[in-house]
Design a protein around this motif. Structure first.
Motif: not given
Length: 121
Positions: A7-16, A22-28, A103-110
């Protein structure tokens, strides 16, 4: 017929969760339906001073989730192969949200600009 996709929510939460470890900032930034939605990942790369300008720009990359002909998950760079001005990336995302409000939008600092959702096996 069995569909083994997460499911999309599980997929996104697992990656977050993994990115957090890993010490990276990521938000939905935008949450779509729990299942069957497309994911867009915006990667903030920090500031950049173009050679032909004296104005510092924020750079970013954007990746869009898609499926190939066999149904396998793939990621496509959406605003060219090189990092783009953050305003161009935001415009691209806004157009996609207007076309597909689920659509889901996730932002990551890298600073590397790599797609953090594309895990190498």
């Amino acid at each position: 017929m069995s569909d083994e996709r997460l499911q999309t929510d599980l997929f996104v939460r697992a990656h977050l969760w993994r990115l957090n470890r890993e010490g990276k900032t990521a938000v939905i930034v935008r949450r779509g339906p729990a299942d069957g939605a497309t994911v867009i990942v915006k990667v903030h790369m920090g500031l950049h001073l173009p050679e032909d300008s004296d104005v510092v720009q924020r750079r970013a990359r954007v990746y869009v989730q898609a499926r190939d002909g066999e149904g396998k998950l793939i990621w496509m760079g959406a605003v060219g192969d090189a990092p783009a001005a953050e305003e161009d990336v935001d415009s691209y995302i806004e157009r996609n949200v207007r076309r597909d409000p689920d659509v889901w939008v996730v932002e990551v600092d890298d600073p590397s600009g790599e797609n953090p959702f594309e895990v190498q096996e």
